[in-house]
Design an enzyme around this catalytic site. Structure first.
Site, PDB file in Angstrom:
ATOM      1  CG  ASN A 163      -1.979  -1.088   1.135  1.00 38.40           C
ATOM      2  OD1 ASN A 163      -2.957  -0.944   0.399  1.00 38.40           O
ATOM      3  ND2 ASN A 163      -1.769  -2.182   1.854  1.00 38.40           N
ATOM      4  CD  GLU A 164       4.708   1.640  -2.737  1.00 39.42           C
ATOM      5  OE1 GLU A 164       5.008   2.347  -1.760  1.00 39.42           O
ATOM      6  OE2 GLU A 164       5.517   0.892  -3.299  1.00 39.42           O
ATOM      7  N   PRO A 165       2.159   5.278  -0.852  1.00 36.32           N
ATOM      8  CG  PRO A 165       3.961   6.722  -0.438  1.00 36.32           C
ATOM      9  CD  PRO A 165       3.635   5.339  -0.928  1.00 36.32           C
ATOM     10  CB  THR A 185       8.611   0.252  -3.192  1.00 34.65           C
ATOM     11  OG1 THR A 185       7.923   1.071  -2.239  1.00 34.65           O
ATOM     12  CG2 THR A 185       8.318  -1.211  -2.898  1.00 34.65           C
ATOM     13  CB  SER A 235      -2.921   3.247   0.040  1.00 30.35           C
ATOM     14  OG  SER A 235      -2.021   2.672  -0.891  1.00 30.35           O
TER      15      SER A 235
END
Length: 637
Positions: free
Chosen positions: A169-171, A188, A173
């Protein structure tokens, strides 16, 4: 509410402060913490078994949970812990990704856990990295529905990425996000690059459980190890909830614990500046830390700090204990000044009362342990030069071959040159054939690993000769734990320790230098340091060890904090250049190095920038101005 059977408050260092919004516990080592987390999982499994209920676990991949899985496997094999009632759901998987790819999380989980316990194959759920694009949306919906059919996750194990991601869940999300496909953040992918032998090989997409799915777990434990996680841990625990740091959503979960090692916790307010949180017992170390911090905060040299500066910044207790800023400033200034020396091996015939090293013996036997075949010159090339120049008997010990960090193109170039020089060489032909036909899952053959190791060995000899060390004082240890042919290394064994012990006994050093940098991107420094510590433990009773001091340097990734430094070795502009040229001998690690980490600068640039920054910090504190400084911290064994 923290589980009653595992008392984290007693096991680790816990203290609730006004700054912290997530319960967290700090341990001296990740191993100690991992054993406790594994015990909580085992207790949950057994409790569910007694109730004849399935135990539903959400599991994570990456380096953080490996020790947890190792302990669970041990408990299964030695204590009879059964996984027959366990149902697992993994957080994520790269997309697209074959199950049999050694970089897949399917492969990871079977290698580290599932192949070694009695879990039923039908109870293992890992996102399928090969589901078709047309079926992907429904597949993700079904994944969440299957979790819900078991009543949700009883326990969710998490790691945390430097972007603040949990799962993938990246920035950006959303707090209610469900299982879905996602595009990976560049940071990532950079962090994953070592495992894929380059960022270009890292998939750009993944399937991940959503924030909402994770937050529905009854219990969440997040693991964070190492200095590289310190900033994001602080932001997550002390910052505001934000979609830009998805892990901050865990502040809303009532049964979450962050389990940290000392390095990962180092930026928390209660650790970094405890005087802002509570009354302190002012040790000499804490006084120095506080004064250095205050100097940086006020942008004043130490000797210009005033009583008001101390009182205005939460340090009135320290001032009350010391009397006046004047006396405290002089005391701390002198402490820092005494760390500076141009004689890292000790200055002969000098009063060494306030020097970091002993004056006797005047000529010392020195071993510089280098985890890879370039850490010596990258990390302490200027000090290396001083030790040789000042007449000490310097030995260089390269602990690993470093072969995996040589690219296939570099190896192919050398193999082709070898074929031209020796037309009868069938080995060179086989190496060329292997490299030209190598697939992404192929592990280098023994011959290829040998060639890559020879490339790095030759580069090392070029650098050590340039620095004035005779070849007979250069030792290539080739510790066995490293020689797997893959990024994942073996465990440290008696064979590794014996090699270390033998060299130390042979040289009988007065000084040992070793890499204390545990933030390298693939863990080799940590294992190499552990091998030294274990060797020192075994040799401690030897008489020559009574006169052996150990100094730790940091590698290309981080430097010691100023208040931690116990020996600071200044470098002249000429020495800075000499260090640069020594690094240049390691040509296979220049111009597109495979394990760059999160920093795009070349190693020689990083080293110079770091050494200049250390010198500037000393100068900003009011000390003499130097071109560059290399820093060391003494290890007391």
């Amino acid at each position: 509410m923290i589980k009653e059977d595992i008392n984290f408050k007693e096991a680790g260092r816990f203290e609730e402060t006004r700054f912290e919004k997530i319960h967290n516990v700090i341990f001296d080592s990740s191993k100690e913490a991992s054993l406790l987390v594994a015990q909580e999982i085992a207790n949950l499994i057994q409790r569910k078994e007694e109730l004849n209920e399935p135990c539903v676990l959400g599991l994570a991949t990456g380096s953080s949970p490996i020790k947890v899985y190792e302990e669970l496997v041990r408990m299964h094999k030695e204590e009879g812990l059964s996984f027959k009632n366990v149902v697992t759901f993994n957080l994520d998987e790269y997309y697209p990704m074959d199950k049999d790819n050694i970089q897949s999380y399917f492969y990871f989980m079977h290698e580290h856990l599932f192949n070694h316990v009695d879990i039923k194959a039908e109870n293992i759920n890992i996102p399928d990295g090969k589901v078709s694009a047309e079926e992907l949306r429904q597949y993700c919906i079904d994944y969440d529905m299957k979790i819900n059919s078991y009543g949700g996750l009883d326990f969710q194990l998490l790691g945390i990425g430097r972007t603040g991601h949990i799962g993938f869940n990246e920035p950006g999300s959303h707090v209610n996000s469900a299982t879905r496909s996602i595009t990976l953040d560049h940071i990532t992918r950079v962090d994953a690059a070592p495992s894929f032998l380059g960022v270009d090989n890292v998939p750009r997409k993944a399937i991940t459980m959503g924030i909402g799915t994770v937050k529905n777990a009854k219990r969440i434990v997040l693991l964070a190890w190492g200095i590289s996680k310190a900033d994001i841990v602080k932001e997550t625990i002390e910052g505001e909830i934000s979609s830009q740091v998805p892990a901050t959503y865990l502040q809303e979960h009532s049964n979450t614990t962050f389990v940290l090692d000392t390095e990962a916790s180092s930026e928390l307010t209660r650790v970094k500046t405890p005087w802002l949180v509570k009354s302190c017992i002012w040790t000499d170390e804490l006084k120095l830390k506080a004064v250095v911090w205050l100097s940086g905060l006020t942008n004043k040299p130490i000797l210009k700090l005033t009583d008001k500066d101390y009182n205005d910044n939460g340090m009135s207790g320290l001032l009350a204990e010391e009397g006046t800023a004047y006396h405290l400033n002089i005391k701390m200034f002198n402490t820092l000044q005494h760390t500076i020396t141009g004689w890292p091996g000790g200055k002969p015939n000098a009063d060494d009362t306030y020097r970091p090293e002993r004056s006797t013996p005047a000529k010392k036997r020195v071993i510089i342990f280098s985890p890879h075949p370039d850490d010596d010159v990258i990390s302490m090339g200027g000090t290396f030069d001083r030790l040789v120049e000042q007449g000490h008997e310097v030995h260089i010990a390269y602990q690993t071959s470093g072969n995996i960090a040589v690219s296939n193109d570099e190896a192919l170039k050398f193999a082709e040159v070898s074929t031209v020089l020796n037309s009868a060489s069938t080995e060179s032909d086989s190496i060329i054939d292997f490299l030209k036909n190598k697939s992404e899952n192929d592990i280098d053959s023994v011959a290829v690993r040998k060639l890559k190791g020879l490339i790095r060995r030759s580069e090392s000899l070029g650098a050590t000769r340039y620095m004035g060390v005779p070849d007979e004082n250069v030792h290539f240890l080739d510790l066995p734990f490293y020689e797997t042919g893959t990024v994942k290394k073996g465990n440290l064994t008696d064979a590794d320790i014996a090699i270390m012990c033998n060299l130390i006994e042979e040289v009988k050093p007065h000084q040992i230098y070793a890499a204390g940098d545990l933030a390298d991107p693939h863990g080799t420094h940590k294992v190499c340091l552990d091998s030294l510590f274990e060797a020192l433990k075994r040799l401690k009773s030897k008489s020559f060890m009574d006169d052996c001091w150990v100094w730790l340097y940091r590698g290309a990734w981080h430097e010691w904090e100023t208040y931690e430094i116990e020996m600071a070795v200044p470098m002249s502009p000429d020495q800075v250049l000499k260090k640069r040229y020594a690094i240049f001998y390691h040509q296979s690690q220049k111009d597109g190095v495979m394990f760059q980490g999160d920093d795009s600068r070349e190693f020689w640039v990083r080293a110079e920038d770091r050494n200049r920054a250390t010198a500037k910090k000393y100068n900003d504190l009011g000390l003499a101005e130097y071109a560059a400084i290399e820093a060391f911290k003494r290890y007391h064994f």
